[in-house]
Write a protein that holds these residues in place. Sequence first.
Motif, PDB file in Angstrom:
ATOM      1  N   LYS A 188     -50.917  16.983   8.411  1.00  0.00           N
ATOM      2  CA  LYS A 188     -51.250  17.258   9.819  1.00  0.00           C
ATOM      3  C   LYS A 188     -52.092  18.519  10.008  1.00  0.00           C
ATOM      4  N   PRO A 189     -51.679  19.672   9.420  1.00  0.00           N
ATOM      5  CA  PRO A 189     -52.550  20.847   9.596  1.00  0.00           C
ATOM      6  C   PRO A 189     -53.907  20.670   8.934  1.00  0.00           C
ATOM      7  N   PHE A 190     -53.945  19.926   7.821  1.00  0.00           N
ATOM      8  CA  PHE A 190     -55.214  19.731   7.118  1.00  0.00           C
ATOM      9  C   PHE A 190     -56.109  18.748   7.874  1.00  0.00           C
ATOM     10  N   ALA A 191     -55.513  17.768   8.477  1.00  0.00           N
ATOM     11  CA  ALA A 191     -56.304  16.816   9.248  1.00  0.00           C
ATOM     12  C   ALA A 191     -56.960  17.522  10.430  1.00  0.00           C
ATOM     13  N   SER A 192     -56.212  18.455  11.039  1.00  0.00           N
ATOM     14  CA  SER A 192     -56.782  19.222  12.146  1.00  0.00           C
ATOM     15  C   SER A 192     -57.923  20.100  11.654  1.00  0.00           C
ATOM     16  N   LEU A 193     -57.711  20.719  10.493  1.00  0.00           N
ATOM     17  CA  LEU A 193     -58.733  21.586   9.918  1.00  0.00           C
ATOM     18  C   LEU A 193     -59.972  20.777   9.544  1.00  0.00           C
ATOM     19  N   ALA A 194     -59.752  19.632   8.933  1.00  0.00           N
ATOM     20  CA  ALA A 194     -60.866  18.787   8.531  1.00  0.00           C
ATOM     21  C   ALA A 194     -61.670  18.351   9.748  1.00  0.00           C
ATOM     22  N   HIS A 195     -60.962  18.078  10.823  1.00  0.00           N
ATOM     23  CA  HIS A 195     -61.640  17.650  12.045  1.00  0.00           C
ATOM     24  C   HIS A 195     -62.599  18.735  12.518  1.00  0.00           C
ATOM     25  N   VAL A 196     -62.125  19.980  12.491  1.00  0.00           N
ATOM     26  CA  VAL A 196     -62.964  21.111  12.924  1.00  0.00           C
ATOM     27  C   VAL A 196     -64.130  21.290  11.969  1.00  0.00           C
ATOM     28  N   ILE A 197     -63.857  21.285  10.667  1.00  0.00           N
ATOM     29  CA  ILE A 197     -64.911  21.481   9.666  1.00  0.00           C
ATOM     30  C   ILE A 197     -65.937  20.365   9.760  1.00  0.00           C
ATOM     31  N   ASN A 198     -65.476  19.144   9.906  1.00  0.00           N
ATOM     32  CA  ASN A 198     -66.402  18.018   9.931  1.00  0.00           C
ATOM     33  C   ASN A 198     -67.248  18.022  11.199  1.00  0.00           C
ATOM     34  N   LEU A 199     -66.754  18.654  12.239  1.00  0.00           N
ATOM     35  CA  LEU A 199     -67.541  18.740  13.468  1.00  0.00           C
ATOM     36  C   LEU A 199     -68.628  19.799  13.354  1.00  0.00           C
ATOM     37  N   THR A 200     -68.381  20.835  12.539  1.00  0.00           N
ATOM     38  CA  THR A 200     -69.307  21.960  12.519  1.00  0.00           C
ATOM     39  C   THR A 200     -70.677  21.561  11.991  1.00  0.00           C
ATOM     40  N   LYS A 201     -70.751  20.481  11.227  1.00  0.00           N
ATOM     41  CA  LYS A 201     -72.056  20.091  10.696  1.00  0.00           C
ATOM     42  C   LYS A 201     -72.994  19.614  11.797  1.00  0.00           C
ATOM     43  N   PHE A 202     -72.420  19.297  12.931  1.00  0.00           N
ATOM     44  CA  PHE A 202     -73.265  18.862  14.044  1.00  0.00           C
ATOM     45  C   PHE A 202     -73.695  20.023  14.919  1.00  0.00           C
ATOM     46  N   SER A 203     -73.166  21.202  14.637  1.00  0.00           N
ATOM     47  CA  SER A 203     -73.458  22.327  15.507  1.00  0.00           C
ATOM     48  C   SER A 203     -73.876  23.533  14.672  1.00  0.00           C
ATOM     49  N   LYS A 204     -74.893  23.356  13.868  1.00  0.00           N
ATOM     50  CA  LYS A 204     -75.375  24.464  13.068  1.00  0.00           C
ATOM     51  C   LYS A 204     -76.419  25.239  13.859  1.00  0.00           C
ATOM     52  N   PHE A 205     -76.033  26.393  14.318  1.00  0.00           N
ATOM     53  CA  PHE A 205     -76.960  27.225  15.064  1.00  0.00           C
ATOM     54  C   PHE A 205     -77.362  28.438  14.238  1.00  0.00           C
TER      55      PHE A 205
END
Length: 72
Positions: free
Chosen positions: A55-72
């Motif tokens: 559960k904590p890793f799935a939440s972390l993965a969700h955040v990490i996997n989203l960051t590739k769409f928001s590279k500023f």
Amino acid sequence: MPLDGMFGGDEPRGPWCASCKAPITPGQRRVRVQFDSDPHGFRGLTGVYHEACSKPFASLAHVINLTKFSKF
Ligand SMILES: [Zn+2]
């Protein structure tokens, strides 16, 4: 080192939880968590977890996997 277990003489039975490093028995629910930052699991993040451990890793993965769409 996770690789030690993969290439050891004795074949470990079943998948091993990437969080608590304990084997996941057939009776336990397992969840695969995919980290885009660790596509091959070399960093010990992507892998199979106990459902509770994931559960904590799935939440972390969700955040990490989203960051590739928001590279500023
Ligand atoms: Zn676990």
